[in-house]
Structure formats: structure tokens, C-alpha cells
Write a protein that holds these residues in place. Structure first.
Motif, mmCIF file in Angstrom:
data_model
loop_
_atom_site.group_PDB
_atom_site.id
_atom_site.type_symbol
_atom_site.label_atom_id
_atom_site.label_comp_id
_atom_site.label_asym_id
_atom_site.label_seq_id
_atom_site.Cartn_x
_atom_site.Cartn_y
_atom_site.Cartn_z
ATOM 1 N N SER A 40 -5.100 -8.274 -0.977
ATOM 2 C CA SER A 40 -4.601 -8.300 0.329
ATOM 3 C C SER A 40 -3.317 -8.545 0.896
ATOM 4 N N VAL A 41 -2.517 -9.430 0.246
ATOM 5 C CA VAL A 41 -1.321 -10.067 0.466
ATOM 6 C C VAL A 41 -0.407 -8.653 0.283
ATOM 7 N N VAL A 42 -0.550 -8.152 -0.812
ATOM 8 C CA VAL A 42 0.187 -6.817 -1.361
ATOM 9 C C VAL A 42 -0.007 -5.700 -0.397
ATOM 10 N N SER A 43 -1.111 -5.541 -0.222
ATOM 11 C CA SER A 43 -1.760 -4.416 0.757
ATOM 12 C C SER A 43 -1.080 -4.492 1.992
ATOM 13 N N ALA A 44 -0.908 -5.655 2.802
ATOM 14 C CA ALA A 44 -0.452 -6.061 3.871
ATOM 15 C C ALA A 44 1.074 -5.745 4.090
ATOM 16 N N ALA A 45 1.721 -6.100 3.117
ATOM 17 C CA ALA A 45 2.957 -6.017 2.903
ATOM 18 C C ALA A 45 3.731 -4.624 2.884
ATOM 19 N N TRP A 46 2.780 -3.672 2.065
ATOM 20 C CA TRP A 46 2.971 -2.443 2.024
ATOM 21 C C TRP A 46 2.616 -1.706 3.148
ATOM 22 N N ALA A 47 1.582 -2.100 4.035
ATOM 23 C CA ALA A 47 1.416 -1.383 5.399
ATOM 24 C C ALA A 47 2.469 -1.703 6.222
ATOM 25 N N ARG A 48 2.991 -2.682 5.992
ATOM 26 C CA ARG A 48 4.242 -3.059 7.099
ATOM 27 C C ARG A 48 5.324 -2.289 6.745
ATOM 28 N N GLU A 49 5.616 -1.997 5.393
ATOM 29 C CA GLU A 49 6.742 -1.201 4.910
ATOM 30 C C GLU A 49 6.335 0.378 5.465
ATOM 31 N N LEU A 50 5.263 0.757 5.277
ATOM 32 C CA LEU A 50 4.977 2.164 5.527
ATOM 33 C C LEU A 50 5.089 2.351 7.281
ATOM 34 N N GLN A 51 4.776 1.366 7.848
ATOM 35 C CA GLN A 51 4.706 1.387 9.221
ATOM 36 C C GLN A 51 6.227 1.259 9.797
ATOM 37 N N HIS A 52 6.932 0.315 9.421
ATOM 38 C CA HIS A 52 8.191 -0.087 9.941
ATOM 39 C C HIS A 52 9.361 0.651 9.336
ATOM 40 N N ALA A 53 9.399 1.141 8.123
ATOM 41 C CA ALA A 53 10.374 1.695 7.551
ATOM 42 C C ALA A 53 10.375 3.337 7.204
ATOM 43 N N GLY A 54 9.252 3.914 7.795
ATOM 44 C CA GLY A 54 9.444 5.141 7.855
ATOM 45 C C GLY A 54 9.223 5.768 6.349
ATOM 46 N N VAL A 55 8.473 5.196 5.487
ATOM 47 C CA VAL A 55 8.593 5.654 3.964
ATOM 48 C C VAL A 55 7.765 7.068 3.787
ATOM 49 N N GLU A 56 8.217 7.836 3.271
ATOM 50 C CA GLU A 56 7.772 9.216 2.945
ATOM 51 C C GLU A 56 7.457 9.515 1.518
ATOM 52 N N GLU A 57 7.572 8.397 0.577
ATOM 53 C CA GLU A 57 7.396 8.722 -0.686
ATOM 54 C C GLU A 57 6.736 7.424 -1.515
ATOM 55 N N ASP A 58 6.191 7.531 -2.553
ATOM 56 C CA ASP A 58 5.861 6.577 -3.332
ATOM 57 C C ASP A 58 7.086 5.873 -3.934
ATOM 58 N N GLN A 59 6.903 4.439 -3.784
ATOM 59 C CA GLN A 59 8.246 3.910 -4.358
ATOM 60 C C GLN A 59 7.934 2.289 -4.500
ATOM 61 N N PHE A 60 8.828 1.521 -5.180
ATOM 62 C CA PHE A 60 8.794 0.169 -5.370
ATOM 63 C C PHE A 60 9.269 -0.556 -4.049
ATOM 64 N N PHE A 61 8.563 -1.882 -3.902
ATOM 65 C CA PHE A 61 9.071 -2.558 -2.549
ATOM 66 C C PHE A 61 8.956 -4.065 -2.933
ATOM 67 N N ARG A 62 9.738 -4.982 -2.257
ATOM 68 C CA ARG A 62 9.602 -6.404 -2.580
ATOM 69 C C ARG A 62 8.773 -6.762 -1.273
ATOM 70 N N PHE A 63 8.104 -7.938 -1.467
ATOM 71 C CA PHE A 63 7.638 -8.837 -0.557
ATOM 72 C C PHE A 63 7.653 -10.393 -1.014
ATOM 73 N N MET A 64 7.708 -11.180 0.050
ATOM 74 C CA MET A 64 7.811 -12.603 -0.156
ATOM 75 C C MET A 64 6.313 -13.235 -0.289
ATOM 76 N N TRP A 65 5.978 -13.860 -1.375
ATOM 77 C CA TRP A 65 4.651 -14.730 -1.237
ATOM 78 C C TRP A 65 4.891 -16.224 -1.993
ATOM 79 N N ARG A 66 4.349 -17.174 -1.324
ATOM 80 C CA ARG A 66 4.477 -18.676 -1.797
ATOM 81 C C ARG A 66 5.935 -18.860 -2.229
ATOM 82 N N GLY A 67 6.769 -18.505 -1.525
ATOM 83 C CA GLY A 67 8.293 -18.821 -1.716
ATOM 84 C C GLY A 67 9.143 -17.781 -2.975
#
Length: 109
Positions: A40-67
Motif C-alpha cells: 500500500s505504501v508503494v502503490s500510494a507513492a506511485w498513485a501520487r506520481e501518476l497524478q502529479h507528474a503527468g506520467v505517460e509511460e511505465d517507469q522507475f520512481f523513488r519514494f521515501m519510507w522509514r527514512g
């Protein structure tokens, strides 16, 4: 350089499946990594990326969790495929930089 923000999702550990670092050990004498993160942490981070960054293709992304800065691969349809823990994400980035100076990693916001 990227700036990733912490994930504010509070997963229900009784219902959430864990994604394990996909490092197979080829960089660490054959030992597979045991680090995990709630899906759920990973999915939420990807959902934010899709919503805010205008992602149009499959790609790597970074997210912070527990420092730590985790690396994951997100699909356009909202699903995620695999994660690298902070340690192996950094190792992977180091090895990639040795092979090529080209590459784009999106940042979860």
C-alpha cells in the motif's frame, strides 16, 4: 538529484501484503535481500506520481519510507512491479552510473 517526500500512508499490517526487495544477490555473494515494504505504501507513492507528474509511460520512481529512498517500477495502469530497498537501490544506481550516464528516474511527490 531528487527530492522525495515521506509517504503518509498508514498501512493496516493485517491486510497489506509486503513487497520484498528484488535484489537477487548477484551483487552480494548470492544472498537475496529480505527487506520489505507494504504494498500500500508503494502503490500510494506511485498513485501520487501518476497524478502529479503527468506520467505517460511505465517507469522507475523513488519514494521515501522509514527514512530510506526506495526504488520501484510503476506501470501506467497504476500497478507496481517490484522494489529495491534503499541499500540495493543505491548499489543499483552506482552500477548503472558505471555503465552509462544516461537515465531518468521520476520522483514521487
Amino acid at each position: 538529484m531528487y527530492t522525495a517526500t515521506p509517504t503518509s500512508v498508514k498501512p493496516d499490517s493485517s491486510l497489506d501484503r509486503l513487497l520484498r526487495c528484488v535484489s537477487s544477490g548477484y551483487l552480494d555473494d548470492g544472498c537475496s535481500c529480505q527487506a520489505t515494504v507494504p504494498a500500500s505504501v508503494v502503490s500510494a507513492a506511485w498513485a501520487r506520481e501518476l497524478q502529479h507528474a503527468g506520467v505517460e509511460e511505465d517507469q522507475f520512481f523513488r519514494f521515501m519510507w522509514r527514512g530510506g529512498a526506495w526504488l520501484s517500477y510503476g506501470l501506467r495502469d497504476g500497478r507496481v512491479r517490484g522494489v529495491y530497498c534503499p541499500e540495493h537501490s543505491a548499489e543499483r544506481a552506482g552500477h548503472s552510473a558505471e555503465r552509462s550516464s544516461v537515465g531518468h528516474v521520476a520522483v514521487a511527490s
